[in-house]
Design a protein around this motif. Sequence first.
Motif, short mmCIF file in Angstrom:
data_model
loop_
_atom_site.label_atom_id
_atom_site.label_comp_id
_atom_site.label_asym_id
_atom_site.label_seq_id
_atom_site.Cartn_x
_atom_site.Cartn_y
_atom_site.Cartn_z
N LEU B 53 0.83 -1.21 0.00
CA LEU B 53 0.00 0.00 0.00
C LEU B 53 0.86 1.26 0.00
CD1 LEU B 53 -2.80 1.16 0.01
CD2 LEU B 53 -2.89 0.93 2.49
N SER B 54 1.98 1.20 0.75
CA SER B 54 2.85 2.39 0.76
C SER B 54 3.41 2.64 -0.64
CB SER B 54 3.96 2.25 1.79
OG SER B 54 4.92 1.30 1.36
N LEU B 55 3.72 1.57 -1.37
CA LEU B 55 4.23 1.73 -2.74
C LEU B 55 3.15 2.32 -3.65
CD1 LEU B 55 6.27 -1.58 -3.26
CD2 LEU B 55 7.18 0.73 -3.10
N VAL B 56 1.93 1.79 -3.50
CA VAL B 56 0.84 2.30 -4.34
C VAL B 56 0.62 3.79 -4.08
CG1 VAL B 56 -1.61 2.11 -4.88
CG2 VAL B 56 -0.29 0.05 -4.45
N ASP B 82 8.91 6.17 -13.23
CA ASP B 82 8.20 4.89 -13.31
C ASP B 82 9.17 3.73 -13.46
OD1 ASP B 82 5.18 5.86 -15.17
OD2 ASP B 82 5.70 5.97 -13.05
N THR B 83 10.16 3.90 -14.34
CA THR B 83 11.13 2.82 -14.58
C THR B 83 11.87 2.46 -13.30
OG1 THR B 83 11.44 3.82 -16.75
CG2 THR B 83 12.96 2.07 -16.14
N GLN B 84 12.26 3.51 -12.58
CA GLN B 84 12.95 3.27 -11.31
C GLN B 84 12.03 2.61 -10.30
OE1 GLN B 84 14.72 5.30 -8.44
NE2 GLN B 84 16.64 4.49 -9.20
N PHE B 85 10.79 3.10 -10.26
CA PHE B 85 9.82 2.64 -9.27
C PHE B 85 9.53 1.15 -9.44
CE2 PHE B 85 6.22 2.82 -6.50
CZ PHE B 85 5.20 2.09 -7.10
N ILE B 86 9.42 0.72 -10.69
CA ILE B 86 8.96 -0.64 -10.97
C ILE B 86 10.10 -1.66 -10.90
CG2 ILE B 86 9.19 -0.85 -13.48
CD1 ILE B 86 6.08 -1.49 -11.33
N ASN B 87 11.29 -1.18 -10.59
CA ASN B 87 12.43 -2.07 -10.49
C ASN B 87 12.40 -2.78 -9.14
OD1 ASN B 87 14.81 -3.36 -10.94
ND2 ASN B 87 16.11 -1.55 -10.71
N VAL B 88 11.52 -3.76 -9.04
CA VAL B 88 11.34 -4.44 -7.76
C VAL B 88 11.42 -5.95 -7.97
CG1 VAL B 88 9.90 -2.65 -6.70
CG2 VAL B 88 8.84 -4.42 -8.10
N ASP B 89 11.43 -6.67 -6.86
CA ASP B 89 11.42 -8.13 -6.95
C ASP B 89 10.14 -8.62 -7.59
OD1 ASP B 89 13.03 -8.71 -3.73
OD2 ASP B 89 13.85 -8.47 -5.76
N LEU B 90 10.22 -9.81 -8.14
CA LEU B 90 9.08 -10.37 -8.87
C LEU B 90 7.85 -10.51 -7.99
CD1 LEU B 90 8.60 -11.19 -11.73
CD2 LEU B 90 9.16 -13.54 -11.13
N ASN B 91 8.00 -10.98 -6.75
CA ASN B 91 6.82 -11.17 -5.93
C ASN B 91 6.20 -9.82 -5.53
OD1 ASN B 91 9.12 -10.79 -4.42
ND2 ASN B 91 8.36 -11.88 -2.63
N VAL B 92 7.04 -8.81 -5.38
CA VAL B 92 6.50 -7.46 -5.11
C VAL B 92 5.74 -6.98 -6.35
CG1 VAL B 92 7.09 -5.05 -4.64
CG2 VAL B 92 8.33 -6.90 -3.48
N LEU B 93 6.29 -7.27 -7.52
CA LEU B 93 5.64 -6.87 -8.77
C LEU B 93 4.25 -7.46 -8.87
CD1 LEU B 93 5.92 -5.40 -11.49
CD2 LEU B 93 6.93 -7.45 -12.43
N PHE B 94 4.13 -8.75 -8.55
CA PHE B 94 2.82 -9.38 -8.63
C PHE B 94 1.87 -8.84 -7.56
CE2 PHE B 94 3.07 -11.94 -12.15
CZ PHE B 94 4.28 -12.62 -12.21
N ASP B 95 2.40 -8.56 -6.37
CA ASP B 95 1.55 -7.95 -5.34
C ASP B 95 1.04 -6.59 -5.82
OD1 ASP B 95 3.46 -9.19 -2.48
OD2 ASP B 95 1.78 -10.05 -3.61
N LEU B 96 1.91 -5.85 -6.53
CA LEU B 96 1.50 -4.54 -7.05
C LEU B 96 0.42 -4.70 -8.11
CD1 LEU B 96 4.82 -2.51 -7.41
CD2 LEU B 96 2.85 -1.92 -6.02
#
Lengths: 407, 238
Positions: B53-56, B82-96
């Motif tokens: 939620l904090s990321l969103v 955006d490019t920097q923001f989305i540079n996260v682990d795969l499981n975080v990406l799916f949670d997002l």
Amino acid sequence: MELDEISNLPGHVVDQILSQLSIREAVRTSVLSSKWRYKWATLPNLVFDNECYSFSSLDQTVVKSKLVNIVDHVLLLHNGPIYKFKLSHRDLQGISDIDRWILHLSRHSIQEFILEIWKGQRYKMPSCLFSCQHLIHLELFNCLLKPPSTFKGFKSLKSLDLQHVTLGQAVFENLISSCPLLERLTLMNFDGFTYLNIEAPNLQFFDIGGVFNDISFENAFQLAVVSIGLYDKRQSHANSSNLLKFFVHLPHIRRLEIQSYFLKYLSIGFVPGKLPNPCFNLNYLSVRINFNDVDEVLTALCILRSSPNLQELEVLARPEEQAAVGTVINIKEDNNWSCHQLRLVKILGISGIKPELNFINLLLSTSPGLEKMTVKPATNNGGWELLKDLLRFRRASVQAEIIYMDP
Amino acid sequence: MSSVKKVTLKSSDGEIFEVEETVAMESQTIKGLIEDDCADNAIPLPNVTGHILSLVIQYCKEHTSSSDSNSSKSNEKLKAWDTQFINVDLNVLFDLIMAANYLNVKGLLDLTCQTVADMIKEKTPEQIRAMFNIVNDFTPEEEEEVRRENAWAFEISLKNNNVVDTFEVEESMAKELQTIKNMIEDNYTDSVIPLHNVTSDILELVIEDCKKHVEAAESESEPSYSLASKLIDDPLKA
């Protein structure tokens, strides 16, 4: 053991992910696992373009048969509604297979249909296209339209884009007036009709470039963005005032582009000093003008005087044949007129002749809010003279920057 | 000066976030709740953890403030962010993705889906499975059936240097040739593989030979090697 999260995403999310891939890559996901075998088959958007398959062979018949094979294959295995279908491959000519694909789409609630025939003759659209009642967006390139007599219009169509098309005068008028929800209309390089009588009560965006004799907006009062290019300088002189006729039905116009020879068309007939009803909403104007033509200059000035809220102006000079040599246009300073809101001006392609300089001088002296004027001549000849003249002009705005750009 | 209206959001693990109303309304779901007057107390979001939620909220903040200016400069900056923001682990990406879907934040859903699509692009099925932990539960016969069903998508073209002749070859056959197998596995999935050292005639022979090998393997008979096939594996000689 790491989780396989991607396979359990909701269907519409997977659709969105796969829609970002070429159709070939989307279909390749079928082999990932049994869950994935038909995830691609419910894709609501199908795009067949230059990316979908790179044809190694340059042999036309091979390419054609491969493309037909792919589209047939995908459509047959596809499952569910198809909302968007785009076919635009550079090797695509008008092949009759297109007819049966459109028939298939008409049975699957197609909403967006885009067909671009890159090569060859105008492709005659099959009658089944006209029975696609769910169409919201239709885009055709290099096609011929001849609807059946039973055609009653596209009741849901909001956006129509026709480029390099052939259709008859009656067909055109009927098409526009029978699409009640039409909001956007683009027409480029058309033939078969020359009178543009636009009856579209919801139309907001209108972009046209081609050869026509006459244009009028009978019922298009919502029009906000208009761009018109008349590619032919031969004019018919049927009307008493093209300018008045044009603007009388555009009370809400916000952005206007007058391209090619359209200003010449507007200058035919009576041109008043100011329009009877000002264009209160016009905040952007781009106009291509032949500064050697007195009528055109007066027409442009009339429009400017009638646009009290104009913020941005772009003027493109048309280096025409040096017509009336020696005609000096005396633009009297009209103290009643002032472009209060004008902030940005671009003047491109000028050669430094007197009418152009007068015009620039006038603009500078009547725009107290001007922030930036960019001037770019057509050639370097007489650049110095132009600069010297520009330097002299008085400016109503203290913060106006004049930027001279090399051609 | 009036104070900015705020809403309170509560994550699934009890974390409380106070957010400006305009920022929170980037989420169509929350917007609906506010407009329906259900947002007086803290809005519970049982499907989103505090971390996500904090990321969103970060995303929404960045995109609300930029919605006013339309200059291309700020669009570029936003894209870079955006490019920097989305540079996260795969499981975080799916949670997002799931959070963007549940909260109906269109821009974030577009961004995350595009990111996943970019990860799939130009990868072989083996690589995609490895990346996303997808278990291949096909039997070899089933997999063969799927490849046959969508043959056009699995074909690989081999062409010689002069772009004169091309040969459409099924992937499993092409893999018989060690060089090509390596090219495929090294991600040469542009559907046309150029073979600079081989003329059409030789290539034709080789493919014929590979076909026989594959058929022989299926019928479990003894494969016999031919000269042409040896040539392919040693590019210097062909």
